[in-house]
Motif scaffolding. Structure first.
Motif, PDB file in Angstrom:
ATOM      1  N   ALA A  21       0.831  -1.210   0.000  1.00 21.89           N
ATOM      2  CA  ALA A  21       0.000   0.000   0.000  1.00 21.89           C
ATOM      3  C   ALA A  21       0.865   1.260   0.000  1.00 21.89           C
ATOM      4  O   ALA A  21       0.573   2.228  -0.707  1.00 21.89           O
ATOM      5  N   TYR A  22       1.920   1.274   0.798  1.00 23.87           N
ATOM      6  CA  TYR A  22       2.803   2.433   0.820  1.00 23.87           C
ATOM      7  C   TYR A  22       3.487   2.605  -0.535  1.00 23.87           C
ATOM      8  O   TYR A  22       3.597   3.719  -1.054  1.00 23.87           O
ATOM      9  N   LEU A  23       3.929   1.504  -1.119  1.00 18.44           N
ATOM     10  CA  LEU A  23       4.577   1.580  -2.431  1.00 18.44           C
ATOM     11  C   LEU A  23       3.626   2.134  -3.478  1.00 18.44           C
ATOM     12  O   LEU A  23       4.022   2.951  -4.320  1.00 18.44           O
ATOM     13  N   ARG A  24       2.368   1.720  -3.430  1.00 14.09           N
ATOM     14  CA  ARG A  24       1.386   2.257  -4.388  1.00 14.09           C
ATOM     15  C   ARG A  24       1.265   3.769  -4.239  1.00 14.09           C
ATOM     16  O   ARG A  24       1.137   4.494  -5.225  1.00 14.09           O
ATOM     17  N   SER A  25       1.308   4.229  -3.010  1.00 19.76           N
ATOM     18  CA  SER A  25       1.159   5.669  -2.771  1.00 19.76           C
ATOM     19  C   SER A  25       2.365   6.457  -3.270  1.00 19.76           C
ATOM     20  O   SER A  25       2.267   7.657  -3.494  1.00 19.76           O
ATOM     21  N   GLN A  26       3.486   5.806  -3.450  1.00 19.92           N
ATOM     22  CA  GLN A  26       4.704   6.480  -3.890  1.00 19.92           C
ATOM     23  C   GLN A  26       4.881   6.450  -5.397  1.00 19.92           C
ATOM     24  O   GLN A  26       5.780   7.105  -5.934  1.00 19.92           O
ATOM     25  N   ALA A  27       4.055   5.678  -6.087  1.00 20.97           N
ATOM     26  CA  ALA A  27       4.256   5.465  -7.518  1.00 20.97           C
ATOM     27  C   ALA A  27       4.152   6.771  -8.303  1.00 20.97           C
ATOM     28  O   ALA A  27       5.161   7.362  -8.660  1.00 20.97           O
ATOM     29  N   GLY A  28       2.946   7.227  -8.581  1.00 20.78           N
ATOM     30  CA  GLY A  28       2.798   8.460  -9.350  1.00 20.78           C
ATOM     31  C   GLY A  28       3.552   8.381 -10.656  1.00 20.78           C
ATOM     32  O   GLY A  28       3.350   7.472 -11.453  1.00 20.78           O
ATOM     33  N   LEU A  29       4.467   9.330 -10.873  1.00 22.07           N
ATOM     34  CA  LEU A  29       5.300   9.320 -12.067  1.00 22.07           C
ATOM     35  C   LEU A  29       6.563   8.488 -11.875  1.00 22.07           C
ATOM     36  O   LEU A  29       7.367   8.347 -12.793  1.00 22.07           O
ATOM     37  N   ASN A  30       6.739   7.940 -10.667  1.00 25.98           N
ATOM     38  CA  ASN A  30       7.914   7.130 -10.378  1.00 25.98           C
ATOM     39  C   ASN A  30       7.636   5.655 -10.642  1.00 25.98           C
ATOM     40  O   ASN A  30       6.485   5.221 -10.663  1.00 25.98           O
ATOM     41  N   ARG A  31       8.690   4.894 -10.822  1.00 24.54           N
ATOM     42  CA  ARG A  31       8.540   3.460 -10.997  1.00 24.54           C
ATOM     43  C   ARG A  31       8.794   2.765  -9.668  1.00 24.54           C
ATOM     44  O   ARG A  31       9.788   3.024  -8.994  1.00 24.54           O
TER      45      ARG A  31
END
Length: 327
Positions: A21-31
């Motif tokens: 869940a935290y990783l999903r929140s960090q995605a955005g334009l990032n991989r």
């Protein structure tokens, strides 16, 4: 991305930073990067910067760093991910104590100390396996008094639904707090996304303290994952600065986390030991230390350099930035 699942029983030190869940929140334009094996977990984000793209790995890798073969395999995998994504370096901050042995391990593996810190390297950890009576007894006398005073004054602690309305309510109070206290909170939209994504998974406790007339005093975001609960964000109203709602709220957050099965409570960021009295975290550190627990210094962020010429530019830029920000 590996198809294996996390086996959190192997990594009791793991917290929300490695959660999907935290990783999903960090995605955005990032991989987002996830490499999951039975004896190695690497989760992180490819960050874009004008001085060069890099891999940020917070709260991990999770592995047995004392096993030379596993440690070297971790380094090799980090370097491989960097090369595949054209990163200048990988910045890691694993859940390890900053003792001499761990510092030597990372030095011998080819890491160099990062110019900038990465997410709550210095903190207070409170053992929630204690009884409530023991937790209360472990507080400073003044903190214990303020907790009890909040109860005597009829201050109520409410646990809110993770609705868009309540997320906005917290975000607005956070902006108000930052403006009043003259500090920068980063991207409010990013913070709202983190609360929403982790809230869907039941990881977030969104709490508010209100006085007897239902006037908002304080709010806090607590995130629970694996065995740890983290006091991630806090905010206060102007009137809340004059009443002990923050103390009652923090105590209730610890009680909720304890009942939910968390074994430790992470205060999430304090001034380093020996820091000057004018350190920007001095005030909040005094508040957090009052609840007891032990000071803990995680291994400072370490950089694994893949492209040395470009990394030197990054190092100069970040060193200047750190000095300007008095970090």
């Amino acid at each position: 991305m590996s198809s294996n699942k996390f086996d959190l029983s192997l990594y009791p030190e793991a917290n929300f930073l490695v959660s999907p869940a935290y990783l999903r929140s960090q995605a955005g334009l990032n991989r987002v990067i996830e490499y999951i094996d039975h004896d190695l977990i690497i989760t992180g984000v490819i960050r874009e910067a004008r001085r060069g793209r890099y891999l940020e790995v917070a709260g991990n890798p999770l592995t047995n760093w004392q096993n030379p073969e596993l440690a070297q395999r971790t380094v090799n995998k980090l370097a491989e991910i960097c090369r595949q994504n054209k990163c200048v370096f990988a910045r890691v901050r694993p859940q390890l104590e900053a003792n001499q042995n761990n510092l030597e391990v990372f030095k011998n593996l080819g890491f160099v100390p990062a110019p900038m810190h990465l997410l709550a390297e210095d903190t207070i950890l409170i053992d929630l396996r204690q009884t409530e009576e023991e937790l209360m007894a472990g507080m400073r006398k003044g903190t214990r008094y303020e907790v009890r005073q909040s109860q005597k004054l009829g201050i109520k602690i409410n646990q809110l639904d993770i609705s868009q309305q309540n997320i906005e309510k917290f975000a607005n109070l956070l902006v108000e707090t930052a403006d009043r206290q003259h500090y920068v909170v980063g991207s409010i939209e990013q913070i709202k996304l983190e609360i929403a994504e982790m809230g869907v998974e039941g990881m977030i406790d969104l709490l508010e303290a209100v006085d007897s007339s239902n006037q908002l005093l304080n709010m806090a975001v607590i995130v629970r994952y694996n065995q740890e609960a983290d006091y991630l964000y806090g905010a206060s109203s102007l009137v809340g600065r004059k009443l002990p709602g923050a103390y009652g709220l923090q105590w209730e957050a610890m009680r909720i986390a304890r009942r939910a099965g968390s074994t430790r409570y992470n205060m999430w960021g304090v001034a380093p030991e020996g820091a000057p009295a004018n350190h920007r975290f001095a005030g909040v550190t005094t508040f957090k230390k009052g609840f007891g627990g032990d000071y803990y210094h995680f291994l400072p962020a370490q950089d694994l350099v893949v492209n040395k010429p470009k990394y030197q530019l990054n190092k100069v830029v970040e060193t200047i930035r750190r000095k300007r920000r008095h970090l």
